[in-house]
Scaffold this active site. Structure first.
Site, PDB file in Angstrom:
ATOM      1  N   THR A   1     -18.469 -42.393 -66.436  1.00  0.00           N
ATOM      2  CA  THR A   1     -18.337 -43.841 -66.511  1.00  0.00           C
ATOM      3  C   THR A   1     -17.885 -44.326 -65.148  1.00  0.00           C
ATOM      4  OG1 THR A   1     -16.989 -45.662 -67.423  1.00  0.00           O
ATOM      5  CG2 THR A   1     -16.026 -43.484 -67.470  1.00  0.00           C
TER       6      THR A   1
ATOM      7  N   CYS B   1     -22.606 -49.443 -63.798  1.00  0.00           N
ATOM      8  CA  CYS B   1     -22.095 -49.147 -65.133  1.00  0.00           C
ATOM      9  C   CYS B   1     -23.089 -48.178 -65.724  1.00  0.00           C
ATOM     10  CB  CYS B   1     -22.000 -50.419 -65.981  1.00  0.00           C
ATOM     11  SG  CYS B   1     -21.629 -50.085 -67.715  1.00  0.00           S
TER      12      CYS B   1
END
Length: 230
Positions: free
Chosen positions: A83, A196
């Protein structure tokens, strides 16, 4: 071959992409029946998302540090946090383990430099776009960072949390992203960072005129090469 420790689940959809890319990369490099040596610790994203919303980065750092410690104990040679946003607490996680964390922004900066990108658009969660923990890594590499205006930041962030993290892919949201990318191109962006790990589920190269740099693919490929070649 080194063993990769994947710290995933944020969200699980993008962690699947990490696993796939890493194994495809290892097979391409080594051929035959080769696949990657991977340990996966998948956290409950609901716990992490609540920490983000509450601004409780200390608690999220503790949750992820425990996971990283378990990956180290299990035999991982290095850690990949699957992430972008939670790299905000990467220094705190690193302080509790002895094996290295492969930083996603540093891997991305290396890739941008290979393509002579000096000014880049950054799309991601509002934390990644507006705070310094991620952008500073790019700036240190000599890369200027552009982000959307306030309305654009909210639109990008809302689509991530309300759609992509839930596995929802919609054409209207894709169009919003396209428009935001076009506006950043007008401001001089030479490329776009999908900062992202979920955005790559929505936006691919054919959706933009600018070169797309998908951090999930960059990060996973880097992990695979480190595993195989050191």
């Amino acid at each position: 071959m080194k063993t990769i420790g994947l710290l995933g689940g944020m969200s699980w959809e993008s962690t699947v992409t990490y696993y796939q890319i890493i194994n495809e990369s290892v097979k391409r490099e080594l051929g035959g029946f080769h696949s990657a040596k991977v340990l996966l610790y998948s956290v409950d994203f609901a716990e992490i998302e609540k920490c983000q919303a509450d601004g409780d980065w200390e608690k999220s750092a503790d949750i992820l540090s425990v996971a990283a410690e378990n990956l180290e104990k299990a035999g991982a040679d290095f850690i990949v946090i699957c992430t972008n946003t939670m790299h905000k607490v990467a220094p705190r996680i690193q302080s509790r383990i002895t094996i290295p964390i492969i930083h996603i922004a540093e891997a991305t900066a290396d890739e941008l430099k290979k393509h002579n990108i000096t000014k880049v658009a950054l799309l991601g969660t509002k934390y990644t776009m507006t705070q310094d923990f991620y952008k500073d890594k790019l700036i240190e590499a000599g890369i200027e960072v552009l982000i959307p205006d306030e309305q654009g930041v909210e639109a990008v962030n809302n689509i991530i949390y309300n759609e992509l993290c839930l596995g929802i892919i919609s054409e209207p949201s894709k169009e919003k992203y396209r428009n935001i990318i076009e506006n950043l191109a007008k401001k001089g962006a030479q490329g776009v960072i999908l900062g992202c790990t979920e955005i790559g589920l929505l936006i691919q190269q054919e959706d933009a005129d600018l070169p797309i740099f998908d951090t999930t693919r960059i990060h996973a490929s880097k992990a695979a090469m480190l595993s195989v070649k050191g």
